[in-house]
Design an enzyme around this catalytic site. Structure first.
Site, PDB file in Angstrom:
ATOM      1  CB  CYS A  93       3.360   2.527  10.567  1.00 24.38           C
ATOM      2  SG  CYS A  93       2.817   1.966   9.777  1.00 24.38           S
TER       3      CYS A  93
ATOM      4  N   GLY B  83       0.804  -1.469   0.121  1.00 24.67           N
ATOM      5  CA  GLY B  83      -0.024  -0.206  -0.008  1.00 24.67           C
ATOM      6  C   GLY B  83       0.995   1.123   0.008  1.00 24.67           C
TER       7      GLY B  83
ATOM      8  CD  GLN C  34      -6.347  -0.101   7.532  1.00 22.09           C
ATOM      9  OE1 GLN C  34      -7.441  -0.494   8.196  1.00 22.09           O
ATOM     10  NE2 GLN C  34      -5.389   0.157   8.072  1.00 22.09           N
TER      11      GLN C  34
ATOM     12  CG  ASN D  65      -3.613   3.885   9.558  1.00 25.47           C
ATOM     13  OD1 ASN D  65      -3.374   5.366   8.741  1.00 25.47           O
ATOM     14  ND2 ASN D  65      -3.404   4.536  10.008  1.00 25.47           N
TER      15      ASN D  65
ATOM     16  CG  HIS E 296      -0.801  -6.703   4.379  1.00 25.60           C
ATOM     17  ND1 HIS E 296      -0.119  -6.466   6.216  1.00 25.60           N
ATOM     18  CD2 HIS E 296       0.001  -5.242   4.097  1.00 25.60           C
ATOM     19  CE1 HIS E 296      -0.095  -4.811   6.331  1.00 25.60           C
ATOM     20  NE2 HIS E 296       0.335  -4.481   5.054  1.00 25.60           N
TER      21      HIS E 296
HETATM   22  N1  PLP Z   1      -2.463   3.173   4.038  1.00 23.35           N
HETATM   23  C1  PLP Z   1      -2.803   3.107   5.471  1.00 23.35           C
HETATM   24  C2  PLP Z   1      -4.362   4.055   5.588  1.00 23.35           C
HETATM   25  C3  PLP Z   1      -2.773   2.308   6.060  1.00 23.35           C
HETATM   26  O1  PLP Z   1      -3.853   1.959   7.011  1.00 23.35           O
HETATM   27  C4  PLP Z   1      -1.846   1.119   5.866  1.00 23.35           C
HETATM   28  C5  PLP Z   1      -0.978   0.337   6.502  1.00 23.35           C
HETATM   29  O2  PLP Z   1      -1.660   0.215   7.801  1.00 23.35           O
HETATM   30  C6  PLP Z   1      -0.981   2.141   4.590  1.00 23.35           C
HETATM   31  C7  PLP Z   1      -1.336   2.145   3.911  1.00 23.35           C
HETATM   32  C8  PLP Z   1       0.658   0.845   4.163  1.00 23.35           C
HETATM   33  O3  PLP Z   1       0.351  -0.381   3.732  1.00 23.35           O
HETATM   34  P1  PLP Z   1       1.751  -1.194   3.182  1.00 23.35           P
HETATM   35  O4  PLP Z   1       1.796  -2.035   4.453  1.00 23.35           O
HETATM   36  O5  PLP Z   1       0.933  -2.036   2.369  1.00 23.35           O
HETATM   37  O6  PLP Z   1       2.423  -0.830   2.893  1.00 23.35           O
END
Ligand code: PLP
Length: 391
Positions: A323, A69, A177, A149, A199
Protein backbone atom coordinates in the site's frame (compact mmCIF):
# COMPACT_ATOMS: atom_id res chain seq x y z
CA UNK A 1 8.02 -15.70 -12.88
CA UNK A 2 9.06 -16.12 -9.24
CA UNK A 3 6.51 -14.79 -6.79
CA UNK A 4 7.98 -13.75 -3.43
CA UNK A 5 5.26 -11.26 -2.46
CA UNK A 6 2.65 -13.34 -0.65
CA UNK A 7 2.28 -10.73 2.10
CA UNK A 8 0.93 -8.34 -0.55
CA UNK A 9 -1.53 -10.84 -1.96
CA UNK A 10 -1.79 -14.48 -3.06
CA UNK A 11 -2.98 -16.36 -6.09
CA UNK A 12 -6.52 -17.75 -5.82
CA UNK A 13 -6.13 -21.49 -5.16
CA UNK A 14 -7.63 -23.75 -7.88
CA UNK A 15 -9.89 -25.43 -5.28
CA UNK A 16 -11.09 -21.98 -4.20
CA UNK A 17 -11.90 -20.96 -7.76
CA UNK A 18 -13.79 -24.24 -8.32
CA UNK A 19 -15.82 -23.67 -5.16
CA UNK A 20 -16.65 -20.12 -6.23
CA UNK A 21 -17.59 -20.65 -9.85
CA UNK A 22 -21.13 -22.00 -9.34
CA UNK A 23 -21.96 -18.84 -7.39
CA UNK A 24 -20.78 -16.67 -10.28
CA UNK A 25 -22.81 -18.71 -12.76
CA UNK A 26 -26.05 -20.53 -11.99
CA UNK A 27 -26.25 -20.12 -8.22
CA UNK A 28 -26.78 -16.40 -8.26
CA UNK A 29 -29.61 -16.14 -5.73
CA UNK A 30 -29.62 -13.32 -3.20
CA UNK A 31 -29.13 -14.99 0.22
CA UNK A 32 -31.88 -12.78 1.68
CA UNK A 33 -34.59 -14.03 -0.71
CA UNK A 34 -36.81 -16.96 0.20
CA UNK A 35 -36.87 -19.38 -2.78
CA UNK A 36 -34.65 -22.45 -3.18
CA UNK A 37 -32.09 -20.71 -5.43
CA UNK A 38 -31.55 -18.11 -2.73
CA UNK A 39 -31.38 -20.60 0.10
CA UNK A 40 -28.47 -22.35 -1.63
CA UNK A 41 -26.57 -19.05 -1.51
CA UNK A 42 -27.57 -18.58 2.13
CA UNK A 43 -26.43 -22.11 2.96
CA UNK A 44 -23.07 -21.59 1.27
CA UNK A 45 -22.45 -18.34 3.16
CA UNK A 46 -23.30 -20.05 6.46
CA UNK A 47 -21.02 -23.01 5.64
CA UNK A 48 -18.16 -20.56 5.05
CA UNK A 49 -18.93 -18.77 8.31
CA UNK A 50 -18.81 -22.08 10.21
CA UNK A 51 -15.54 -22.99 8.49
CA UNK A 52 -13.82 -19.74 9.45
CA UNK A 53 -15.34 -19.62 12.95
CA UNK A 54 -14.17 -23.13 13.82
CA UNK A 55 -10.67 -22.38 12.49
CA UNK A 56 -10.27 -19.40 14.86
CA UNK A 57 -12.08 -21.00 17.82
CA UNK A 58 -15.17 -18.80 17.56
CA UNK A 59 -18.91 -19.33 17.44
CA UNK A 60 -20.26 -18.73 13.91
CA UNK A 61 -22.56 -16.02 15.28
CA UNK A 62 -19.47 -14.07 16.31
CA UNK A 63 -18.09 -13.82 12.76
CA UNK A 64 -19.24 -11.43 10.03
CA UNK A 65 -17.92 -11.17 6.50
CA UNK A 66 -16.78 -7.77 5.27
CA UNK A 67 -15.37 -6.26 2.09
CA UNK A 68 -11.69 -6.47 3.11
CA UNK A 69 -9.27 -6.42 6.02
CA UNK A 70 -9.22 -2.63 5.96
CA UNK A 71 -12.99 -2.52 6.43
CA UNK A 72 -12.77 -4.95 9.37
CA UNK A 73 -10.10 -2.79 11.03
CA UNK A 74 -12.18 0.35 10.52
CA UNK A 75 -15.30 -1.38 11.79
CA UNK A 76 -13.56 -2.67 14.91
CA UNK A 77 -11.99 0.68 15.78
CA UNK A 78 -14.65 3.20 14.78
CA UNK A 79 -17.48 0.84 15.77
CA UNK A 80 -16.08 0.48 19.29
CA UNK A 81 -15.25 4.17 19.63
CA UNK A 82 -18.78 5.20 18.58
CA UNK A 83 -20.45 2.61 20.82
CA UNK A 84 -18.43 3.49 23.91
CA UNK A 85 -18.10 7.25 23.50
CA UNK A 86 -19.99 7.88 26.75
CA UNK A 87 -17.61 5.59 28.64
CA UNK A 88 -14.40 7.21 27.40
CA UNK A 89 -12.54 8.52 24.38
CA UNK A 90 -9.03 7.15 24.79
CA UNK A 91 -7.60 4.55 22.41
CA UNK A 92 -4.23 2.77 22.47
CA UNK A 93 -2.45 1.41 19.41
CA UNK A 94 1.13 0.85 18.24
CA UNK A 95 3.45 2.76 15.92
CA UNK A 96 3.76 -0.15 13.48
CA UNK A 97 0.12 -0.92 12.71
CA UNK A 98 -1.20 -1.15 9.18
CA UNK A 99 -2.53 2.17 7.87
CA UNK A 100 -6.07 0.79 8.07
CA UNK A 101 -5.68 0.89 11.87
CA UNK A 102 -3.51 4.00 12.18
CA UNK A 103 -5.65 6.10 9.85
CA UNK A 104 -8.90 4.95 11.50
CA UNK A 105 -7.41 6.12 14.80
CA UNK A 106 -6.31 9.44 13.27
CA UNK A 107 -9.82 9.94 11.88
CA UNK A 108 -11.19 9.51 15.41
CA UNK A 109 -8.64 11.98 16.75
CA UNK A 110 -10.14 14.59 14.47
CA UNK A 111 -13.49 13.80 16.12
CA UNK A 112 -12.15 14.47 19.61
CA UNK A 113 -10.82 11.05 20.63
CA UNK A 114 -7.33 10.77 22.11
CA UNK A 115 -4.88 8.18 20.79
CA UNK A 116 -1.76 6.90 22.55
CA UNK A 117 0.74 5.32 20.16
CA UNK A 118 2.99 2.73 21.82
CA UNK A 119 6.53 2.64 20.38
CA UNK A 120 8.34 -0.56 19.42
CA UNK A 121 11.89 -1.76 20.00
CA UNK A 122 14.46 -2.38 17.25
CA UNK A 123 12.93 -5.80 16.56
CA UNK A 124 9.50 -4.21 16.04
CA UNK A 125 8.16 -5.65 19.29
CA UNK A 126 5.52 -3.97 21.44
CA UNK A 127 6.13 -4.27 25.19
CA UNK A 128 2.95 -5.49 26.94
CA UNK A 129 3.99 -3.64 30.12
CA UNK A 130 3.98 -0.35 28.20
CA UNK A 131 0.46 -1.06 27.00
CA UNK A 132 -0.61 -1.79 30.58
CA UNK A 133 0.96 1.47 31.77
CA UNK A 134 -0.86 3.46 29.07
CA UNK A 135 -4.34 2.22 30.07
CA UNK A 136 -6.38 4.92 31.81
CA UNK A 137 -9.86 5.11 33.30
CA UNK A 138 -11.19 6.50 30.02
CA UNK A 139 -9.45 3.94 27.76
CA UNK A 140 -12.05 2.13 25.69
CA UNK A 141 -9.98 0.22 23.14
CA UNK A 142 -6.53 -1.28 22.56
CA UNK A 143 -5.62 -2.29 19.00
CA UNK A 144 -2.29 -4.10 18.53
CA UNK A 145 -1.60 -6.20 15.44
CA UNK A 146 -0.80 -9.91 15.68
CA UNK A 147 1.98 -9.99 13.07
CA UNK A 148 3.60 -7.09 11.27
CA UNK A 149 3.16 -7.00 7.50
CA UNK A 150 6.54 -5.46 6.71
CA UNK A 151 8.97 -7.27 8.99
CA UNK A 152 6.92 -10.21 10.28
CA UNK A 153 7.40 -9.71 14.04
CA UNK A 154 4.72 -11.53 16.03
CA UNK A 155 3.47 -9.45 18.98
CA UNK A 156 2.69 -10.72 22.50
CA UNK A 157 -1.01 -10.49 21.75
CA UNK A 158 -2.18 -13.09 24.30
CA UNK A 159 -0.38 -11.20 27.07
CA UNK A 160 -1.78 -7.83 25.99
CA UNK A 161 -5.24 -9.39 25.69
CA UNK A 162 -5.02 -10.71 29.25
CA UNK A 163 -4.14 -7.24 30.55
CA UNK A 164 -7.05 -5.69 28.63
CA UNK A 165 -9.44 -8.32 29.96
CA UNK A 166 -8.35 -7.63 33.55
CA UNK A 167 -8.72 -3.89 33.03
CA UNK A 168 -12.08 -4.15 31.25
CA UNK A 169 -10.83 -2.65 27.97
CA UNK A 170 -11.92 -3.94 24.54
CA UNK A 171 -9.00 -5.53 22.66
CA UNK A 172 -8.71 -5.73 18.88
CA UNK A 173 -5.99 -7.42 16.89
CA UNK A 174 -5.29 -7.31 13.16
CA UNK A 175 -4.50 -10.92 12.23
CA UNK A 176 -4.43 -10.36 8.46
CA UNK A 177 -0.82 -11.54 8.13
CA UNK A 178 -0.84 -14.21 10.82
CA UNK A 179 -3.88 -16.25 9.71
CA UNK A 180 -2.60 -19.59 8.47
CA UNK A 181 1.01 -18.79 9.47
CA UNK A 182 0.85 -18.93 13.27
CA UNK A 183 -2.02 -20.25 15.42
CA UNK A 184 -4.91 -17.79 15.50
CA UNK A 185 -7.38 -18.75 18.23
CA UNK A 186 -9.53 -15.97 19.64
CA UNK A 187 -9.62 -17.53 23.10
CA UNK A 188 -5.90 -18.26 23.38
CA UNK A 189 -5.19 -14.74 22.14
CA UNK A 190 -7.69 -13.16 24.61
CA UNK A 191 -9.16 -10.91 21.92
CA UNK A 192 -12.60 -9.31 21.66
CA UNK A 193 -12.23 -8.30 18.02
CA UNK A 194 -10.05 -9.79 15.30
CA UNK A 195 -9.53 -8.88 11.65
CA UNK A 196 -8.72 -11.28 8.81
CA UNK A 197 -8.61 -10.93 5.02
CA UNK A 198 -9.22 -13.51 2.30
CA UNK A 199 -6.68 -12.51 -0.33
CA UNK A 200 -3.68 -13.21 1.91
CA UNK A 201 -4.70 -16.89 2.16
CA UNK A 202 -5.45 -17.77 -1.48
CA UNK A 203 -9.05 -16.53 -1.48
CA UNK A 204 -9.99 -13.66 -3.83
CA UNK A 205 -9.49 -9.97 -3.12
CA UNK A 206 -12.44 -8.06 -1.73
CA UNK A 207 -13.53 -10.31 1.13
CA UNK A 208 -12.57 -10.03 4.77
CA UNK A 209 -14.05 -10.96 8.11
CA UNK A 210 -14.38 -9.54 11.59
CA UNK A 211 -14.63 -11.65 14.72
CA UNK A 212 -16.67 -9.97 17.46
CA UNK A 213 -16.76 -11.69 20.84
CA UNK A 214 -20.33 -12.12 22.05
CA UNK A 215 -21.34 -9.12 24.16
CA UNK A 216 -18.82 -6.71 22.60
CA UNK A 217 -20.56 -3.40 21.95
CA UNK A 218 -20.00 -2.17 18.42
CA UNK A 219 -21.78 0.28 16.15
CA UNK A 220 -22.29 -0.61 12.51
CA UNK A 221 -19.93 0.85 9.92
CA UNK A 222 -22.32 0.32 7.00
CA UNK A 223 -25.99 1.02 7.66
CA UNK A 224 -28.78 -0.40 5.53
CA UNK A 225 -30.21 -3.91 5.33
CA UNK A 226 -30.03 -6.57 8.01
CA UNK A 227 -27.34 -8.72 6.40
CA UNK A 228 -24.46 -10.32 8.30
CA UNK A 229 -26.34 -10.90 11.54
CA UNK A 230 -27.64 -7.33 11.29
CA UNK A 231 -24.11 -5.98 11.78
CA UNK A 232 -23.00 -5.11 8.24
CA UNK A 233 -25.47 -4.00 5.61
CA UNK A 234 -25.02 -4.87 1.94
CA UNK A 235 -25.87 -7.88 -0.22
CA UNK A 236 -23.23 -10.49 0.48
CA UNK A 237 -20.31 -11.19 -1.86
CA UNK A 238 -21.44 -14.81 -1.96
CA UNK A 239 -18.75 -16.13 -4.31
CA UNK A 240 -16.00 -14.31 -2.40
CA UNK A 241 -17.28 -15.59 0.93
CA UNK A 242 -17.51 -19.15 -0.41
CA UNK A 243 -13.93 -18.76 -1.68
CA UNK A 244 -12.77 -17.56 1.73
CA UNK A 245 -14.44 -20.58 3.37
CA UNK A 246 -12.74 -22.95 0.95
CA UNK A 247 -9.37 -21.24 1.49
CA UNK A 248 -9.74 -21.77 5.24
CA UNK A 249 -10.61 -25.42 4.64
CA UNK A 250 -7.33 -25.75 2.74
CA UNK A 251 -5.47 -24.17 5.66
CA UNK A 252 -7.00 -26.74 7.99
CA UNK A 253 -5.87 -29.55 5.71
CA UNK A 254 -2.45 -28.33 4.59
CA UNK A 255 -1.58 -25.35 6.78
CA UNK A 256 0.96 -27.12 8.95
CA UNK A 257 2.88 -28.60 6.02
CA UNK A 258 2.82 -25.23 4.29
CA UNK A 259 4.26 -23.49 7.34
CA UNK A 260 7.09 -26.05 7.59
CA UNK A 261 7.79 -25.64 3.87
CA UNK A 262 7.90 -21.85 3.86
CA UNK A 263 9.88 -21.72 7.13
CA UNK A 264 12.62 -23.85 5.58
CA UNK A 265 12.77 -21.67 2.46
CA UNK A 266 12.65 -18.51 4.58
CA UNK A 267 15.62 -19.70 6.64
CA UNK A 268 17.55 -20.51 3.47
CA UNK A 269 16.90 -16.99 2.20
CA UNK A 270 17.87 -15.33 5.49
CA UNK A 271 21.08 -17.32 5.78
CA UNK A 272 21.92 -16.91 2.10
CA UNK A 273 21.30 -13.17 1.91
CA UNK A 274 23.10 -12.33 5.16
CA UNK A 275 25.99 -14.56 4.10
CA UNK A 276 26.47 -13.16 0.59
CA UNK A 277 25.31 -9.53 0.62
CA UNK A 278 27.60 -7.44 2.83
CA UNK A 279 26.23 -4.52 4.91
CA UNK A 280 22.80 -6.10 5.16
CA UNK A 281 20.67 -6.59 8.28
CA UNK A 282 17.65 -8.76 8.95
CA UNK A 283 14.67 -6.63 10.04
CA UNK A 284 12.09 -7.84 12.55
CA UNK A 285 12.49 -10.23 15.44
CA UNK A 286 14.96 -13.04 14.64
CA UNK A 287 12.75 -15.78 16.15
CA UNK A 288 9.31 -14.36 16.91
CA UNK A 289 8.54 -13.79 13.23
CA UNK A 290 6.21 -15.07 10.55
CA UNK A 291 7.43 -18.36 9.09
CA UNK A 292 7.02 -17.08 5.52
CA UNK A 293 8.66 -13.68 5.71
CA UNK A 294 12.29 -12.63 5.24
CA UNK A 295 12.95 -8.88 5.40
CA UNK A 296 16.15 -6.91 5.19
CA UNK A 297 17.67 -3.47 5.03
CA UNK A 298 20.39 -3.47 2.42
CA UNK A 299 22.58 -0.48 3.24
CA UNK A 300 23.75 2.11 0.67
CA UNK A 301 21.07 1.27 -1.85
CA UNK A 302 17.50 2.22 -2.80
CA UNK A 303 14.90 -0.52 -2.26
CA UNK A 304 13.17 0.53 -5.46
CA UNK A 305 16.34 -0.15 -7.47
CA UNK A 306 16.49 -3.69 -6.11
CA UNK A 307 12.82 -4.27 -6.91
CA UNK A 308 13.22 -3.12 -10.50
CA UNK A 309 16.36 -5.23 -10.97
CA UNK A 310 14.64 -8.27 -9.44
CA UNK A 311 11.70 -7.67 -11.74
CA UNK A 312 14.01 -7.96 -14.73
CA UNK A 313 14.73 -11.48 -13.53
CA UNK A 314 11.00 -12.08 -13.16
CA UNK A 315 11.21 -11.99 -9.36
CA UNK A 316 8.34 -10.22 -7.60
CA UNK A 317 9.21 -8.79 -4.17
CA UNK A 318 8.46 -5.65 -2.24
CA UNK A 319 10.03 -2.86 -0.27
CA UNK A 320 7.79 -1.73 2.56
CA UNK A 321 4.15 -2.68 2.24
CA UNK A 322 2.25 -2.85 -1.05
CA UNK A 323 0.00 0.00 0.00
CA UNK A 324 2.86 2.41 0.66
CA UNK A 325 5.23 1.38 -2.11
CA UNK A 326 4.81 3.87 -4.88
CA UNK A 327 5.26 6.63 -2.36
CA UNK A 328 8.74 7.93 -1.62
CA UNK A 329 8.22 8.10 2.12
CA UNK A 330 10.26 5.49 3.95
CA UNK A 331 8.25 2.90 5.83
CA UNK A 332 6.75 4.12 9.11
CA UNK A 333 7.47 0.67 10.52
CA UNK A 334 11.23 0.81 9.88
CA UNK A 335 11.43 4.39 11.16
CA UNK A 336 9.58 3.35 14.34
CA UNK A 337 12.16 0.56 14.76
CA UNK A 338 14.89 3.20 14.82
CA UNK A 339 16.30 2.90 11.29
CA UNK A 340 17.45 6.11 9.62
CA UNK A 341 15.67 7.33 6.47
CA UNK A 342 18.66 6.32 4.34
CA UNK A 343 18.75 2.76 5.69
CA UNK A 344 14.96 2.37 5.65
CA UNK A 345 15.00 3.22 1.94
CA UNK A 346 17.00 0.03 1.30
CA UNK A 347 14.34 -2.35 2.57
CA UNK A 348 13.50 -5.60 0.85
CA UNK A 349 10.68 -7.97 1.80
CA UNK A 350 10.47 -11.50 0.45
CA UNK A 351 7.30 -13.31 1.50
CA UNK A 352 6.81 -16.96 0.66
CA UNK A 353 3.87 -19.17 -0.14
CA UNK A 354 2.89 -22.78 -0.75
CA UNK A 355 3.99 -22.75 -4.40
CA UNK A 356 7.58 -21.57 -3.90
CA UNK A 357 10.45 -23.99 -4.50
CA UNK A 358 14.10 -24.50 -3.59
CA UNK A 359 15.06 -23.74 -7.19
CA UNK A 360 13.42 -20.32 -6.93
CA UNK A 361 15.37 -19.60 -3.77
CA UNK A 362 18.56 -20.74 -5.57
CA UNK A 363 17.87 -18.25 -8.36
CA UNK A 364 17.33 -15.40 -5.91
CA UNK A 365 20.50 -16.19 -4.01
CA UNK A 366 22.44 -16.39 -7.25
CA UNK A 367 21.35 -13.05 -8.68
CA UNK A 368 20.99 -10.84 -5.60
CA UNK A 369 24.66 -10.35 -4.57
CA UNK A 370 25.78 -9.17 -8.05
CA UNK A 371 22.67 -7.07 -8.40
CA UNK A 372 23.40 -5.26 -5.14
CA UNK A 373 27.05 -4.81 -6.11
CA UNK A 374 26.04 -3.20 -9.42
CA UNK A 375 23.48 -0.93 -7.81
CA UNK A 376 25.99 0.17 -5.18
CA UNK A 377 28.54 0.97 -7.88
CA UNK A 378 26.03 3.55 -9.18
CA UNK A 379 24.83 4.76 -5.79
CA UNK A 380 25.95 8.07 -4.27
CA UNK A 381 25.16 6.57 -0.86
CA UNK A 382 27.85 3.96 -1.49
CA UNK A 383 30.49 6.39 -2.83
CA UNK A 384 29.88 8.68 0.18
CA UNK A 385 30.34 5.71 2.49
CA UNK A 386 33.60 4.85 0.72
CA UNK A 387 34.82 8.44 1.15
CA UNK A 388 33.94 8.32 4.83
CA UNK A 389 35.87 5.06 5.11
CA UNK A 390 32.76 3.25 6.34
CA UNK A 391 33.04 0.43 3.83
N1 PLP B 1 -3.80 -5.33 7.90
C1 PLP B 1 -2.60 -5.85 7.53
C2 PLP B 1 -1.62 -6.22 8.58
C3 PLP B 1 -2.31 -6.03 6.18
O1 PLP B 1 -1.11 -6.53 5.83
C4 PLP B 1 -3.27 -5.67 5.21
C5 PLP B 1 -2.97 -5.79 3.77
O2 PLP B 1 -1.83 -5.68 3.34
C6 PLP B 1 -4.50 -5.15 5.65
C7 PLP B 1 -4.72 -5.00 6.99
C8 PLP B 1 -5.55 -4.74 4.68
O3 PLP B 1 -6.22 -5.84 4.17
P1 PLP B 1 -7.08 -5.66 2.81
O4 PLP B 1 -6.09 -5.57 1.71
O5 PLP B 1 -7.93 -6.87 2.75
O6 PLP B 1 -7.88 -4.41 2.98
Amino acid sequence: MIYFDHSATTQVAPEVLDAMLPFLKDQYGNPSSIYALASRSRGAVEDARRELASYIGADPREVIFTGCGSESDNHAIKGTAWALRDKGRHIITSAVEHHAVLDACHALERDGYEVTVIPVDQDCMVDAAQVAAAIRNDTILVSIMHANNEVGSVQPVAEIGKICKERGVVFHTDAVQSLGKVPVNVNDLNVDLLTVSGHKVHAPKGVGALYMRRGTKLRKLIDGGGQELNRRAGTENVAGIVGFGEAVKLLKEHGEAEVAHTRRLRDRIIEGVLGTVPHTVLTGHPEKRLPNLASFCIHYIEGEGILLSLDMWGICASSGSACTSGSLDPSHVLLAMGFSHAVAHGSLRLSLGRGNTDEEVDTLLQVLPTMVERLRAMSPLWSDAVKRGEV
